[in-house]
Motif scaffolding. Structure first.
Motif, PDB file in Angstrom:
ATOM      1  N   GLU A 107       0.806  -1.221   0.000  1.00  0.00           N
ATOM      2  CA  GLU A 107       0.000   0.000   0.000  1.00  0.00           C
ATOM      3  C   GLU A 107       0.840   1.272   0.000  1.00  0.00           C
ATOM      4  O   GLU A 107       0.308   2.367  -0.164  1.00  0.00           O
ATOM      5  N   SER A 108       2.155   1.125   0.170  1.00  0.00           N
ATOM      6  CA  SER A 108       3.021   2.307   0.245  1.00  0.00           C
ATOM      7  C   SER A 108       3.450   2.819  -1.127  1.00  0.00           C
ATOM      8  O   SER A 108       4.037   3.894  -1.230  1.00  0.00           O
ATOM      9  N   VAL A 109       3.181   2.044  -2.184  1.00  0.00           N
ATOM     10  CA  VAL A 109       3.569   2.429  -3.541  1.00  0.00           C
ATOM     11  C   VAL A 109       2.322   2.616  -4.394  1.00  0.00           C
ATOM     12  O   VAL A 109       1.403   1.791  -4.358  1.00  0.00           O
ATOM     13  N   ILE A 110       2.285   3.693  -5.163  1.00  0.00           N
ATOM     14  CA  ILE A 110       1.193   3.970  -6.096  1.00  0.00           C
ATOM     15  C   ILE A 110       1.611   3.476  -7.469  1.00  0.00           C
ATOM     16  O   ILE A 110       2.728   3.747  -7.920  1.00  0.00           O
ATOM     17  N   PHE A 111       0.725   2.742  -8.148  1.00  0.00           N
ATOM     18  CA  PHE A 111       1.037   2.247  -9.486  1.00  0.00           C
ATOM     19  C   PHE A 111       0.097   2.861 -10.518  1.00  0.00           C
ATOM     20  O   PHE A 111      -1.107   2.967 -10.286  1.00  0.00           O
ATOM     21  N   THR A 112       0.670   3.261 -11.651  1.00  0.00           N
ATOM     22  CA  THR A 112      -0.096   3.898 -12.715  1.00  0.00           C
ATOM     23  C   THR A 112       0.392   3.418 -14.075  1.00  0.00           C
ATOM     24  O   THR A 112       1.568   3.091 -14.230  1.00  0.00           O
ATOM     25  N   PRO A 113      -0.483   3.397 -15.091  1.00  0.00           N
ATOM     26  CA  PRO A 113      -0.014   3.165 -16.455  1.00  0.00           C
ATOM     27  C   PRO A 113       0.606   4.436 -17.010  1.00  0.00           C
ATOM     28  O   PRO A 113       0.140   5.544 -16.709  1.00  0.00           O
ATOM     29  N   CYS A 114       1.667   4.304 -17.798  1.00  0.00           N
ATOM     30  CA  CYS A 114       2.295   5.487 -18.384  1.00  0.00           C
ATOM     31  C   CYS A 114       3.145   5.092 -19.585  1.00  0.00           C
ATOM     32  O   CYS A 114       3.882   4.110 -19.525  1.00  0.00           O
ATOM     33  N   ASN A 115       3.026   5.875 -20.647  1.00  0.00           N
ATOM     34  CA  ASN A 115       3.888   5.742 -21.820  1.00  0.00           C
ATOM     35  C   ASN A 115       4.921   6.855 -21.745  1.00  0.00           C
ATOM     36  O   ASN A 115       4.593   8.026 -21.941  1.00  0.00           O
ATOM     37  N   ILE A 116       6.156   6.521 -21.450  1.00  0.00           N
ATOM     38  CA  ILE A 116       7.196   7.511 -21.181  1.00  0.00           C
ATOM     39  C   ILE A 116       7.516   8.373 -22.394  1.00  0.00           C
ATOM     40  O   ILE A 116       8.065   9.466 -22.264  1.00  0.00           O
ATOM     41  N   THR A 117       7.163   7.927 -23.605  1.00  0.00           N
ATOM     42  CA  THR A 117       7.431   8.734 -24.796  1.00  0.00           C
ATOM     43  C   THR A 117       6.289   9.684 -25.132  1.00  0.00           C
ATOM     44  O   THR A 117       6.408  10.488 -26.055  1.00  0.00           O
ATOM     45  N   ASP A 118       5.191   9.596 -24.396  1.00  0.00           N
ATOM     46  CA  ASP A 118       4.027  10.440 -24.657  1.00  0.00           C
ATOM     47  C   ASP A 118       3.949  11.543 -23.597  1.00  0.00           C
ATOM     48  O   ASP A 118       3.765  11.259 -22.409  1.00  0.00           O
ATOM     49  N   ALA A 119       4.078  12.795 -24.028  1.00  0.00           N
ATOM     50  CA  ALA A 119       4.160  13.913 -23.077  1.00  0.00           C
ATOM     51  C   ALA A 119       2.918  14.023 -22.208  1.00  0.00           C
ATOM     52  O   ALA A 119       3.007  14.309 -21.010  1.00  0.00           O
ATOM     53  N   ALA A 120       1.746  13.794 -22.787  1.00  0.00           N
ATOM     54  CA  ALA A 120       0.504  13.910 -22.015  1.00  0.00           C
ATOM     55  C   ALA A 120       0.425  12.819 -20.951  1.00  0.00           C
ATOM     56  O   ALA A 120       0.013  13.079 -19.808  1.00  0.00           O
ATOM     57  N   SER A 121       0.818  11.597 -21.320  1.00  0.00           N
ATOM     58  CA  SER A 121       0.812  10.493 -20.363  1.00  0.00           C
ATOM     59  C   SER A 121       1.766  10.761 -19.209  1.00  0.00           C
ATOM     60  O   SER A 121       1.453  10.508 -18.040  1.00  0.00           O
ATOM     61  N   VAL A 122       2.933  11.307 -19.532  1.00  0.00           N
ATOM     62  CA  VAL A 122       3.929  11.628 -18.509  1.00  0.00           C
ATOM     63  C   VAL A 122       3.446  12.766 -17.616  1.00  0.00           C
ATOM     64  O   VAL A 122       3.590  12.725 -16.388  1.00  0.00           O
ATOM     65  N   ALA A 123       2.840  13.790 -18.203  1.00  0.00           N
ATOM     66  CA  ALA A 123       2.379  14.950 -17.431  1.00  0.00           C
ATOM     67  C   ALA A 123       1.354  14.554 -16.382  1.00  0.00           C
ATOM     68  O   ALA A 123       1.272  15.171 -15.303  1.00  0.00           O
ATOM     69  N   ARG A 124       0.571  13.512 -16.665  1.00  0.00           N
ATOM     70  CA  ARG A 124      -0.453  13.072 -15.700  1.00  0.00           C
ATOM     71  C   ARG A 124       0.163  12.528 -14.410  1.00  0.00           C
ATOM     72  O   ARG A 124      -0.524  12.420 -13.386  1.00  0.00           O
ATOM     73  N   GLN A 125       1.430  12.179 -14.440  1.00  0.00           N
ATOM     74  CA  GLN A 125       2.073  11.621 -13.244  1.00  0.00           C
ATOM     75  C   GLN A 125       2.517  12.705 -12.267  1.00  0.00           C
ATOM     76  O   GLN A 125       2.856  12.409 -11.127  1.00  0.00           O
ATOM     77  N   GLY A 126       2.528  13.963 -12.694  1.00  0.00           N
ATOM     78  CA  GLY A 126       3.009  15.043 -11.833  1.00  0.00           C
ATOM     79  C   GLY A 126       4.514  15.187 -11.933  1.00  0.00           C
ATOM     80  O   GLY A 126       5.156  14.660 -12.843  1.00  0.00           O
ATOM     81  N   ARG A 127       5.098  15.889 -10.976  1.00  0.00           N
ATOM     82  CA  ARG A 127       6.537  16.152 -10.995  1.00  0.00           C
ATOM     83  C   ARG A 127       7.213  15.502  -9.787  1.00  0.00           C
ATOM     84  O   ARG A 127       6.585  15.317  -8.737  1.00  0.00           O
ATOM     85  N   PHE A 128       8.500  15.194  -9.963  1.00  0.00           N
ATOM     86  CA  PHE A 128       9.193  14.352  -8.991  1.00  0.00           C
ATOM     87  C   PHE A 128      10.532  14.955  -8.565  1.00  0.00           C
ATOM     88  O   PHE A 128      11.156  15.718  -9.302  1.00  0.00           O
ATOM     89  N   ASP A 129      10.970  14.543  -7.377  1.00  0.00           N
ATOM     90  CA  ASP A 129      12.302  14.892  -6.886  1.00  0.00           C
ATOM     91  C   ASP A 129      13.362  13.949  -7.434  1.00  0.00           C
ATOM     92  O   ASP A 129      14.499  14.351  -7.676  1.00  0.00           O
ATOM     93  N   VAL A 130      12.990  12.676  -7.596  1.00  0.00           N
ATOM     94  CA  VAL A 130      13.925  11.655  -8.086  1.00  0.00           C
ATOM     95  C   VAL A 130      13.193  10.738  -9.049  1.00  0.00           C
ATOM     96  O   VAL A 130      12.064  10.332  -8.770  1.00  0.00           O
ATOM     97  N   ILE A 131      13.835  10.428 -10.164  1.00  0.00           N
ATOM     98  CA  ILE A 131      13.276   9.475 -11.118  1.00  0.00           C
ATOM     99  C   ILE A 131      14.290   8.357 -11.365  1.00  0.00           C
ATOM    100  O   ILE A 131      15.462   8.620 -11.645  1.00  0.00           O
ATOM    101  N   PHE A 132      13.838   7.125 -11.243  1.00  0.00           N
ATOM    102  CA  PHE A 132      14.613   5.960 -11.654  1.00  0.00           C
ATOM    103  C   PHE A 132      14.057   5.498 -12.998  1.00  0.00           C
ATOM    104  O   PHE A 132      12.926   5.020 -13.078  1.00  0.00           O
ATOM    105  N   CYS A 133      14.856   5.689 -14.049  1.00  0.00           N
ATOM    106  CA  CYS A 133      14.465   5.241 -15.386  1.00  0.00           C
ATOM    107  C   CYS A 133      15.628   4.418 -15.928  1.00  0.00           C
ATOM    108  O   CYS A 133      16.461   4.906 -16.687  1.00  0.00           O
TER     109      CYS A 133
END
Length: 290
Positions: A203-229
């Motif tokens: 329950e401590s992790v939120i999971f979402t679908p996302c296409n990293i190459t699609d700007a709109a899909s990425v924007a829906r995730q909000g902004r982050f302090d750290v990204i692991f890609c």
């Protein structure tokens, strides 16, 4: 009446391989939607997965399957799911987790008050091993984990693998790098020798679908302090790689960090990031002022 797996396999084997033109059409279709580039060198891999999908849908011609892709978004999703690579395990590239707790987070909290949110994004998250590893690592190795509101988000283009991440049920290979005491502390026995992550961590992790190459899909995730890609850019061609990195840059808060895989580098993709060489790992930072 349901069709057995054996029947589906036999039906798929009976289908002809894609023609050169059909292969090009399909790979262009996949590239446009995922950024992943496949070609003749991956023909067997492609033929097998397309044949499986056609057998599932009781189709015998690629033209009919193309028509289906144009009219059914759910089939596009299933096709993409069949092409994703989900190779991962807990505590993979552990040196970056060490860098997170010893170097990155100490810098980030210099501009935050206790109780403020710290957002960490794992993309692609596959079946959850990476974001859950981050959660376990911070509980075990960052003394200030309870002093801040740490939000961990895991995202992936593969919707089926996201559903598996939510279940958090793993075989022995997934946990092979974890010390036995951590398996005992954070997992419960499941069926057939598998283990399942305890509810509090699921329950401590939120999971979402996302296409990293699609700007709109990425924007829906909000902004982050750290990204692991990690270990994603290697599957993209140069154009998709640049698009992905631009989306990562936009997703970072000013001063935020992105961690790539050990064989990946920003140096030939973008000049917008600052290369940071910490004792534990090389990571990339969005400048505070751009």
């Amino acid at each position: 009446m349901s069709t057995s797996r054996a029947d589906l396999l036999n039906r798929a084997k009976a289908l002809p391989a894609l023609s050169v033109a059909d292969l090009a059409t399909l790979t262009d279709f996949l590239h446009a939607r995922t950024g992943m580039r496949f070609g003749e060198a991956k023909r067997y891999y492609i033929d097998r997965r397309v044949a499986d999908r056609m057998a599932q849908r009781h189709l015998t011609s690629f033209a009919d399957y193309q028509a289906l892709l144009r009219t059914e978004p759910s089939e596009v999703e299933q096709l993409i799911n069949s092409f994703t690579v989900n190779e991962t395990y807990f505590y993979r590239e552990e040196h970056q987790l060490s860098c997170l707790s010893q170097s990155i987070l100490p810098e980030i909290i210099q501009s935050k008050e206790p109780g403020e949110k710290i957002r960490i994004w794992s993309v692609p998250c596959s079946s959850g091993e990476e974001p859950y590893s981050i959660a376990i690592w911070l509980l075990e190795n960052w003394a200030l984990v309870d002093a801040f509101n740490v939000e961990i988000v895991g995202s992936d283009i593969d919707t089926e693998i996201v559903a598996e991440a939510l279940e958090a049920d793993y075989g022995s290979r997934a946990v092979m790098r974890l010390p036995p005491e951590l398996i005992q502390r954070y997992f419960l026995p499941s069926e057939d020798g598998r283990v399942r992550l305890i509810a509090d961590l699921r329950e401590s992790v939120i999971f979402t679908p996302c296409n990293i190459t699609d700007a709109a899909s990425v924007a829906r995730q909000g902004r982050f302090d750290v990204i692991f890609c990690r270990n994603l850019l290697i599957y993209f061609d140069a154009i998709a790689r640049v698009r992905c990195v631009e989306n990562l840059f936009t997703s970072l808060l000013p001063g935020g960090y992105v961690c790539l895989g050990h064989s990946e580098s920003m140096s030939r993709i973008s000049e917008r990031f600052i290369t940071r060489r910490f004792p534990q790992a090389i990571v990339y930072q969005r400048p505070e002022v751009t």
